[in-house]
Design a protein around this motif. Structure first.
Motif, short mmCIF file in Angstrom:
data_model
loop_
_atom_site.label_atom_id
_atom_site.label_comp_id
_atom_site.label_asym_id
_atom_site.label_seq_id
_atom_site.Cartn_x
_atom_site.Cartn_y
_atom_site.Cartn_z
N LYS A 195 50.96 87.71 57.28
CA LYS A 195 50.18 87.66 58.52
C LYS A 195 48.94 86.79 58.32
CE LYS A 195 51.82 92.08 60.33
NZ LYS A 195 53.10 91.85 59.74
N ASN A 196 48.80 86.23 57.13
CA ASN A 196 47.65 85.42 56.76
C ASN A 196 48.09 84.02 56.32
OD1 ASN A 196 44.86 85.15 56.34
ND2 ASN A 196 45.06 85.61 54.17
N LYS A 197 49.20 83.52 56.91
CA LYS A 197 49.73 82.21 56.52
C LYS A 197 48.68 81.12 56.67
CE LYS A 197 54.32 83.12 58.34
NZ LYS A 197 53.99 84.03 59.36
N PRO A 198 48.62 80.19 55.77
CA PRO A 198 49.60 79.90 54.75
C PRO A 198 49.42 80.72 53.48
CG PRO A 198 47.89 78.25 54.62
CD PRO A 198 47.55 79.15 55.79
N PHE A 199 48.47 81.64 53.47
CA PHE A 199 48.17 82.41 52.27
C PHE A 199 49.03 83.67 52.19
CE2 PHE A 199 44.48 80.01 53.61
CZ PHE A 199 44.33 79.17 52.51
N CYS A 200 49.32 84.07 50.97
CA CYS A 200 50.15 85.25 50.72
C CYS A 200 49.33 86.52 50.91
CB CYS A 200 50.66 85.19 49.28
SG CYS A 200 51.64 86.61 48.79
N ASP A 201 49.93 87.53 51.57
CA ASP A 201 49.29 88.84 51.69
C ASP A 201 50.17 89.94 51.09
OD1 ASP A 201 51.29 89.29 53.55
OD2 ASP A 201 49.94 89.57 55.25
N ALA A 202 51.15 89.54 50.30
CA ALA A 202 52.09 90.44 49.59
C ALA A 202 53.10 91.09 50.52
CB ALA A 202 51.33 91.48 48.77
N SER A 203 53.28 90.59 51.73
CA SER A 203 54.30 91.13 52.64
C SER A 203 55.72 90.92 52.10
CB SER A 203 54.20 90.47 54.02
OG SER A 203 53.01 90.84 54.66
N HIS A 204 55.88 90.01 51.15
CA HIS A 204 57.20 89.70 50.60
C HIS A 204 57.78 90.85 49.76
CE1 HIS A 204 54.28 88.62 47.44
NE2 HIS A 204 55.20 89.10 46.62
N LYS A 205 56.95 91.73 49.29
CA LYS A 205 57.43 92.78 48.38
C LYS A 205 58.62 93.53 48.96
CE LYS A 205 53.45 93.22 45.61
NZ LYS A 205 53.61 92.62 44.36
N GLY A 206 59.75 93.43 48.27
CA GLY A 206 60.98 94.09 48.69
C GLY A 206 61.74 93.38 49.79
N HIS A 207 61.24 92.21 50.24
CA HIS A 207 61.87 91.50 51.35
C HIS A 207 62.21 90.05 51.04
CE1 HIS A 207 60.86 94.86 53.96
NE2 HIS A 207 59.62 94.80 53.50
N PHE A 208 61.99 89.62 49.82
CA PHE A 208 62.18 88.21 49.47
C PHE A 208 62.65 88.14 48.03
CE2 PHE A 208 60.33 84.15 47.88
CZ PHE A 208 60.96 83.27 48.75
N GLU A 209 63.77 87.46 47.80
CA GLU A 209 64.29 87.35 46.45
C GLU A 209 64.51 85.90 46.08
OE1 GLU A 209 67.63 89.79 45.46
OE2 GLU A 209 66.90 91.46 46.66
N HIS A 210 63.92 85.51 44.99
CA HIS A 210 64.15 84.18 44.43
C HIS A 210 63.71 84.22 42.98
CE1 HIS A 210 62.88 80.08 43.23
NE2 HIS A 210 64.09 79.82 43.70
N GLU A 211 64.63 84.01 42.07
CA GLU A 211 64.33 83.98 40.64
C GLU A 211 63.81 82.58 40.32
OE1 GLU A 211 63.77 85.48 36.89
OE2 GLU A 211 64.32 86.55 38.70
N ALA A 212 62.56 82.47 40.00
CA ALA A 212 61.92 81.17 39.76
C ALA A 212 62.17 80.69 38.34
CB ALA A 212 60.44 81.26 40.06
N ILE A 213 63.12 79.81 38.19
CA ILE A 213 63.44 79.20 36.89
C ILE A 213 63.37 77.68 37.07
CG2 ILE A 213 65.19 78.94 35.09
CD1 ILE A 213 64.13 81.81 35.33
N ALA A 214 62.59 77.03 36.24
CA ALA A 214 62.42 75.58 36.35
C ALA A 214 63.72 74.84 36.06
CB ALA A 214 61.33 75.11 35.38
N PHE A 215 63.90 73.72 36.76
CA PHE A 215 65.06 72.85 36.53
C PHE A 215 64.66 71.42 36.84
CE2 PHE A 215 65.19 74.31 40.92
CZ PHE A 215 65.44 73.15 41.63
N ALA A 216 65.48 70.48 36.43
CA ALA A 216 65.20 69.06 36.67
C ALA A 216 65.85 68.62 37.98
CB ALA A 216 65.74 68.22 35.51
N LEU A 217 65.09 67.91 38.78
CA LEU A 217 65.65 67.30 39.98
C LEU A 217 66.47 66.08 39.57
CD1 LEU A 217 62.56 67.32 42.37
CD2 LEU A 217 64.60 68.74 42.53
N PRO A 218 67.46 65.70 40.38
CA PRO A 218 68.19 64.47 40.07
C PRO A 218 67.25 63.27 40.21
CG PRO A 218 68.88 65.36 42.19
CD PRO A 218 67.94 66.36 41.58
#
Length: 75
Positions: free
Chosen positions: A47-70
């Protein structure tokens, strides 16, 4: 080393640290109140975009693992 570090957090925000500024689409600078680190929303639920207010907890999944772009395509 870069003066700005962006960390992609698993299941959460983008944390920006260092020497940076954030501007809106019109070039207006956000007043960060002297902060040297902020978290930017990736889930779209804050509710404070573009800043995070932790609303994602339990509602957003993405495992952040670095990779190389083509390689960048050249024309």
């Amino acid at each position: 080393m870069a003066t700005t570090k962006i960390t992609v957090n698993s299941n959460g925000s983008l944390k920006i640290e260092g020497d940076f500024e954030i501007v809106d689409k019109n070039g207006n600078v956000y007043d960060l109140g002297g902060r040297e680190a902020v978290s930017i929303c990736r889930c779209g639920l804050s509710k404070n975009k573009p800043f995070c207010d932790a609303s994602h907890k339990g509602h957003f999944e993405h495992e952040a693992i670095a990779f190389a772009l083509p390689p960048k395509k050249t024309t």
